[in-house]
Design a protein around this motif. Structure first.
Motif, PDB file in Angstrom:
ATOM      1  N   ALA A 153     -16.554   2.806  -8.490  1.00 24.02           N
ATOM      2  CA  ALA A 153     -17.689   3.123  -7.633  1.00 24.02           C
ATOM      3  C   ALA A 153     -17.244   4.082  -6.537  1.00 24.02           C
ATOM      4  O   ALA A 153     -16.148   3.970  -6.011  1.00 24.02           O
ATOM      5  CB  ALA A 153     -18.245   1.849  -7.017  1.00 24.02           C
ATOM      6  N   ILE A 154     -18.100   5.041  -6.240  1.00 29.31           N
ATOM      7  CA  ILE A 154     -17.778   5.973  -5.165  1.00 29.31           C
ATOM      8  C   ILE A 154     -18.858   5.929  -4.112  1.00 29.31           C
ATOM      9  O   ILE A 154     -19.992   5.543  -4.381  1.00 29.31           O
ATOM     10  CB  ILE A 154     -17.613   7.421  -5.680  1.00 29.31           C
ATOM     11  N   ASN A 155     -18.504   6.313  -2.935  1.00 26.46           N
ATOM     12  CA  ASN A 155     -19.444   6.429  -1.850  1.00 26.46           C
ATOM     13  C   ASN A 155     -20.242   7.705  -2.060  1.00 26.46           C
ATOM     14  O   ASN A 155     -19.659   8.778  -2.211  1.00 26.46           O
ATOM     15  CB  ASN A 155     -18.679   6.474  -0.525  1.00 26.46           C
ATOM     16  N   PRO A 156     -21.582   7.643  -2.072  1.00 24.44           N
ATOM     17  CA  PRO A 156     -22.376   8.859  -2.289  1.00 24.44           C
ATOM     18  C   PRO A 156     -22.151   9.910  -1.209  1.00 24.44           C
ATOM     19  O   PRO A 156     -22.464  11.067  -1.399  1.00 24.44           O
ATOM     20  CB  PRO A 156     -23.819   8.374  -2.270  1.00 24.44           C
ATOM     21  N   ASN A 157     -21.568   9.517  -0.083  1.00 24.27           N
ATOM     22  CA  ASN A 157     -21.308  10.477   0.983  1.00 24.27           C
ATOM     23  C   ASN A 157     -19.977  11.209   0.794  1.00 24.27           C
ATOM     24  O   ASN A 157     -19.657  12.091   1.574  1.00 24.27           O
ATOM     25  CB  ASN A 157     -21.305   9.763   2.339  1.00 24.27           C
ATOM     26  N   ASP A 158     -19.194  10.831  -0.223  1.00 21.58           N
ATOM     27  CA  ASP A 158     -17.928  11.515  -0.495  1.00 21.58           C
ATOM     28  C   ASP A 158     -18.192  12.991  -0.775  1.00 21.58           C
ATOM     29  O   ASP A 158     -19.179  13.349  -1.412  1.00 21.58           O
ATOM     30  CB  ASP A 158     -17.211  10.909  -1.704  1.00 21.58           C
ATOM     31  N   GLU A 159     -17.289  13.814  -0.327  1.00 16.80           N
ATOM     32  CA  GLU A 159     -17.407  15.253  -0.541  1.00 16.80           C
ATOM     33  C   GLU A 159     -16.754  15.636  -1.869  1.00 16.80           C
ATOM     34  O   GLU A 159     -15.626  16.104  -1.886  1.00 16.80           O
ATOM     35  CB  GLU A 159     -16.780  16.007   0.627  1.00 16.80           C
ATOM     36  N   LEU A 160     -17.451  15.430  -2.950  1.00 18.44           N
ATOM     37  CA  LEU A 160     -16.968  15.843  -4.264  1.00 18.44           C
ATOM     38  C   LEU A 160     -17.563  17.207  -4.584  1.00 18.44           C
ATOM     39  O   LEU A 160     -18.696  17.494  -4.216  1.00 18.44           O
ATOM     40  CB  LEU A 160     -17.383  14.827  -5.324  1.00 18.44           C
ATOM     41  N   PRO A 161     -16.817  18.069  -5.267  1.00 15.49           N
ATOM     42  CA  PRO A 161     -17.368  19.378  -5.620  1.00 15.49           C
ATOM     43  C   PRO A 161     -18.521  19.212  -6.601  1.00 15.49           C
ATOM     44  O   PRO A 161     -18.463  18.396  -7.510  1.00 15.49           O
ATOM     45  CB  PRO A 161     -16.186  20.107  -6.248  1.00 15.49           C
ATOM     46  N   ARG A 162     -19.561  19.975  -6.378  1.00 18.16           N
ATOM     47  CA  ARG A 162     -20.756  19.888  -7.222  1.00 18.16           C
ATOM     48  C   ARG A 162     -21.282  21.290  -7.513  1.00 18.16           C
ATOM     49  O   ARG A 162     -21.077  22.209  -6.745  1.00 18.16           O
ATOM     50  CB  ARG A 162     -21.828  19.061  -6.540  1.00 18.16           C
ATOM     51  N   GLY A 163     -21.982  21.413  -8.625  1.00 16.04           N
ATOM     52  CA  GLY A 163     -22.641  22.672  -8.963  1.00 16.04           C
ATOM     53  C   GLY A 163     -21.687  23.851  -8.983  1.00 16.04           C
ATOM     54  O   GLY A 163     -20.641  23.814  -9.619  1.00 16.04           O
ATOM     55  N   VAL A 164     -22.056  24.910  -8.246  1.00 13.44           N
ATOM     56  CA  VAL A 164     -21.250  26.132  -8.254  1.00 13.44           C
ATOM     57  C   VAL A 164     -19.870  25.926  -7.645  1.00 13.44           C
ATOM     58  O   VAL A 164     -18.975  26.742  -7.867  1.00 13.44           O
ATOM     59  CB  VAL A 164     -21.962  27.301  -7.542  1.00 13.44           C
ATOM     60  N   ASP A 165     -19.669  24.828  -6.898  1.00 16.29           N
ATOM     61  CA  ASP A 165     -18.338  24.538  -6.356  1.00 16.29           C
ATOM     62  C   ASP A 165     -17.323  24.285  -7.463  1.00 16.29           C
ATOM     63  O   ASP A 165     -16.123  24.295  -7.215  1.00 16.29           O
ATOM     64  CB  ASP A 165     -18.373  23.315  -5.434  1.00 16.29           C
ATOM     65  N   LEU A 166     -17.803  24.052  -8.682  1.00 16.32           N
ATOM     66  CA  LEU A 166     -16.934  23.797  -9.836  1.00 16.32           C
ATOM     67  C   LEU A 166     -16.798  25.033 -10.731  1.00 16.32           C
ATOM     68  O   LEU A 166     -16.347  24.938 -11.867  1.00 16.32           O
ATOM     69  CB  LEU A 166     -17.495  22.635 -10.665  1.00 16.32           C
ATOM     70  N   THR A 167     -17.214  26.188 -10.218  1.00 18.54           N
ATOM     71  CA  THR A 167     -17.181  27.409 -11.025  1.00 18.54           C
ATOM     72  C   THR A 167     -16.481  28.537 -10.272  1.00 18.54           C
ATOM     73  O   THR A 167     -16.186  28.426  -9.081  1.00 18.54           O
ATOM     74  CB  THR A 167     -18.609  27.882 -11.383  1.00 18.54           C
TER      75      THR A 167
END
Length: 67
Positions: A2-16
């Motif tokens: 389980a992760i905290n939804p507030n974690d700063e994970l790369p999403r969308g264009v941050d993964l490109t």
């Protein structure tokens, strides 16, 4: 995991390559995210992001999962 939804994970264009941070250090971006959460749902891409090779192999080999 389980992760905290507030974690700063790369999403969308941050993964490109459209992300300058990703272009400059893709291993740093992916490695940091992998340590925090090796698999997560990306609401921007509307798909799951699998950052662990071991988990990825298991998912691809599991014929019970949809393709």
């Amino acid at each position: 995991m389980a992760i905290n939804p507030n974690d700063e994970l790369p999403r969308g264009v941050d993964l490109t390559c459209l992300s300058e941070t990703f272009r400059n250090d893709p291993h740093g971006v992916l490695g940091g995210a992998r340590e925090r959460c090796p698999v997560y749902k990306d609401g921007v891409l509307r798909d799951y992001v699998v950052l662990s090779a071991e988990i990825g192999r298991k998912v691809l080999a599991d014929r019970a999962l949809p393709t």
